[in-house]
Design an enzyme around this catalytic site. Structure first.
Site, PDB file in Angstrom:
ATOM      1  CE1 TYR A  77      20.429  39.264  54.482  1.00 36.58           C
ATOM      2  CE2 TYR A  77      19.772  38.925  52.137  1.00 36.58           C
ATOM      3  CZ  TYR A  77      19.819  39.732  53.314  1.00 36.58           C
ATOM      4  OH  TYR A  77      19.783  41.124  52.997  1.00 36.58           O
ATOM      5  CD  GLN A 110      18.284  45.779  50.018  1.00 43.12           C
ATOM      6  OE1 GLN A 110      18.201  45.019  50.998  1.00 43.12           O
ATOM      7  NE2 GLN A 110      18.625  45.495  48.817  1.00 43.12           N
ATOM      8  CG  HIS A 131      24.103  44.066  54.402  1.00 47.28           C
ATOM      9  ND1 HIS A 131      24.006  42.664  54.410  1.00 47.28           N
ATOM     10  CD2 HIS A 131      22.893  44.185  54.695  1.00 47.28           C
ATOM     11  CE1 HIS A 131      22.934  42.463  54.798  1.00 47.28           C
ATOM     12  NE2 HIS A 131      22.307  43.411  55.183  1.00 47.28           N
ATOM     13  CE  LYS A 171      21.037  43.661  50.482  1.00 47.81           C
ATOM     14  NZ  LYS A 171      20.718  42.020  50.455  1.00 47.81           N
ATOM     15  CG  ASP A 182      18.343  41.976  48.015  1.00 47.66           C
ATOM     16  OD1 ASP A 182      18.865  42.891  47.534  1.00 47.66           O
ATOM     17  OD2 ASP A 182      18.186  41.762  49.251  1.00 47.66           O
TER      18      ASP A 182
END
Length: 301
Positions: A40, A175, A102, A69, A35
């Protein structure tokens, strides 16, 4: 379109220096679901780990299920494909197995991940997540992604998406943050009843001030009973609710431990005890976005 492997490696807050090694270890011990996310800022390092294991012949690309995402600053329809291609380039991949929105919120495009004005208030974009979804559907048509989904959507937002006229592709998953202090019972029921799977992020809780889920007496007692770690209990808990789970770790021992969750089963009593810990405690709240029209946490679920 493949089914999402039930346990995946989360890479949020994994430092670039550590994440390549974590990905390599994870693939070696059997993880097939990774993931990722643009936000990030470690996708190049994740990609290096993947590429290394593919070149070594440990795994084939088609055996992996790789998720990324779309970030909030790229919700404008014209920016979606560019954002996806940027992620593919960083990961050194030709396609993603799953691409998630996201958050349901669009932010002003630009270099800053969270653009704010002079008063420190978030600057939204004039976008609607239904339009963003159409651009994501185009990515499936173009073969850049195999499936699309959402993250951090509440039930009203998901309902609105599912009821969208001319919907070409349904979201594969939602998610969401999920752990025993935030069991998400209503949202999970809502999603699963509509054939949208649920993926749990922050499944191990995490230290937010006074919150230490791993040392909760209920979890500790169940862990001792099964001779498993607290983390293994927390991961197994989600699996038994038919929830996909993506624990994050960069420690080799824990990466291995987190996937050794298929040789035992929690009893109904264990499950009831864990569900009883729910206190609606959200660790990821995104306070700067609270005034956004699409802020997802203003309603109960």
């Amino acid at each position: 379109m493949g089914k999402i492997p039930v346990v995946g490696l989360g890479t949020w807050k994994a430092a670039p220096g550590q994440v390549t090694e974590a990905v390599k270890v994870a693939i070696d011990v059997g993880y097939r679901h990774l993931d990722c996310a643009f936000l990030y800022h470690n996708e190049e390092e994740v990609g290096a780990g993947i590429q290394c294991k593919v070149e070594e012949g440990v795994v084939r690309r088609e055996d992996l299920f790789i998720v990324s995402k779309l970030w909030c600053t790229c919700h404008q329809k014209s920016l979606v494909r560019t954002a996806c291609c940027k992620t593919l380039k960083a990961l050194k991949l030709k396609y993603l197995d799953l691409y998630l929105m996201h958050w349901p919120m669009g932010f002003k495009p630009g270099v800053k991940d969270v653009p704010v004005d002079d008063n420190g208030l978030l600057i939204p974009s004039d976008t609607d997540f239904l339009d963003t979804w159409e651009a994501m559907e185009d990515l499936v048509m173009a073969g850049l992604v195999r499936a699309i989904g959402v993250s951090n959507f509440n039930h009203e937002q998901l309902e609105r998406l599912l009821n969208k006229p001319n919907l070409r592709f349904k979201p594969l998953t939602n998610q969401i943050e999920c752990h025993p202090y935030l069991t998400q019972k209503n949202l999970i029921s809502f999603c699963q009843a509509r054939d949208v799977s649920v993926t749990a992020y922050r499944p191990l809780g995490g230290s937010s001030g006074e919150v230490d889920l791993m040392h909760d007496p209920v979890i500790q007692t169940i862990a001792r009973k099964h001779r498993k770690s607290a983390a293994q209990i927390l991961i197994r808990f989600q699996i038994q609710r038919n929830v996909i789970v993506i624990p994050k770790s960069v420690t080799p021992e824990r990466i291995l431990e987190n996937i050794q969750v298929f040789d035992f089963e929690l009893t109904d009593e264990d499950m009831t005890g864990i569900l009883g810990l729910d206190r609606g405690l959200r660790l990821v709240t995104f306070p700067r976005a609270e005034s956004h029209k699409d802020y997802p946490f203003s309603i109960e679920y």
